[in-house]
Design a protein around this motif. Sequence first.
Motif, PDB file in Angstrom:
ATOM      1  N   VAL A   1       0.864  -1.186   0.000  1.00  0.00           N
ATOM      2  CA  VAL A   1       0.000   0.000   0.000  1.00  0.00           C
ATOM      3  C   VAL A   1       0.900   1.235   0.000  1.00  0.00           C
ATOM      4  CG1 VAL A   1      -1.712   1.332   1.286  1.00  0.00           C
ATOM      5  CG2 VAL A   1      -1.904  -1.162   1.156  1.00  0.00           C
TER       6      VAL A   1
ATOM      7  N   PRO B   1      -7.355   0.578   2.458  1.00  0.00           N
ATOM      8  CA  PRO B   1      -6.999   0.298   1.066  1.00  0.00           C
ATOM      9  C   PRO B   1      -6.737  -1.181   0.786  1.00  0.00           C
ATOM     10  CG  PRO B   1      -5.915   2.295   1.772  1.00  0.00           C
ATOM     11  CD  PRO B   1      -6.555   1.696   2.996  1.00  0.00           C
TER      12      PRO B   1
ATOM     13  N   GLU C   1      -8.962   3.268  -2.268  1.00  0.00           N
ATOM     14  CA  GLU C   1      -8.201   4.506  -2.428  1.00  0.00           C
ATOM     15  C   GLU C   1      -8.689   5.527  -1.413  1.00  0.00           C
ATOM     16  OE1 GLU C   1      -6.846   6.176  -6.323  1.00  0.00           O
ATOM     17  OE2 GLU C   1      -8.289   7.744  -5.816  1.00  0.00           O
ATOM     18  N   THR C   2      -7.791   5.937  -0.522  1.00  0.00           N
ATOM     19  CA  THR C   2      -8.114   6.871   0.548  1.00  0.00           C
ATOM     20  C   THR C   2      -7.400   8.192   0.293  1.00  0.00           C
ATOM     21  OG1 THR C   2      -8.303   5.048   2.126  1.00  0.00           O
ATOM     22  CG2 THR C   2      -8.023   7.253   3.038  1.00  0.00           C
TER      23      THR C   2
ATOM     24  N   ARG D   1      -3.164   4.076  -1.475  1.00  0.00           N
ATOM     25  CA  ARG D   1      -3.794   3.033  -2.275  1.00  0.00           C
ATOM     26  C   ARG D   1      -2.795   1.906  -2.551  1.00  0.00           C
ATOM     27  NH1 ARG D   1      -4.639   6.926  -7.545  1.00  0.00           N
ATOM     28  NH2 ARG D   1      -2.464   7.511  -7.860  1.00  0.00           N
TER      29      ARG D   1
END
Length: 292
Positions: free
Chosen positions: A6, A256, A269-270, A284
Amino acid sequence: MDPISVAVEREGLVEAKHRVHAVRVRDGDVVEAWGDPELVTFMRSAAKPFQALPLARARVDLSEEELAIACASHGAAPEQVAAVEALLARSGSSEDDLECGPENGSRVRHNCSGKHAGMLCTCAARGWERQGYRLPGHPLQQELLALVEEATESAVEGTAIDGCGVVTFALTLAAMANGFSRLAKVEVAGGREVVGAMTGHPELVEGKGRAATEVMRALPGAVAKGGAEGLLCVGLPDGTGYALKVEDGASRATGPAAGLLLGLPALAETALENSRGEEVGKIRPSAFPPEL
């Protein structure tokens, strides 16, 4: 397979990467793994649904909100605090009886106060001494150790003291995933009530934007709970269980990674925000198997 990666990106450049170990279990067997499915770590707050099982069995008169808050890692929102206070009242307990530490001067506002209120309620129902309910030698903690082993069908690898003072359990990721698989299939006594309360009130269990809450909102019937140091466990209605652990303990990578594994793009996706609330980047998955 390799662990999930991530990435934290700012202006298109990767600023940091988190390695996430994850496993998918079905009917007690590992179906797929990313990284090490036998990685041993502490369940921390991901154990709360199992720690609430004796409460569900002993007090069938509880509201869903009261049972949900017993499973919660809450942020002291008004509705969460109200649920804790209602659960305390069930056993004639007060804030002073909670054996967690204070948060902003209040034990009720501690993120584990619901679990502690539930433990007090269980002790009252079972006729056990309330003082010291959190300690390893107390009958409640002895029963919870046995329940965790029963639910996960695995021996606990070790115990320690959690951040709130209660016993926490070390297990493999595969064992945790199996426990959530069996919980989702309500194969443990009290599981139907616990799952119903959590899935019916996901906002009480953690809160808006938190991975477990968002998973339960996005996947009807899924039960999910996060734990400190980057742990997240999920059980799906079809009996599939997941457990994932961020190797460096960064909780920002759990959402994610879970979004990737569960096929939830909105979670995968943050946004990375600064102190002004402005979006300045993304968090992400940066590399993952193409079949996902």
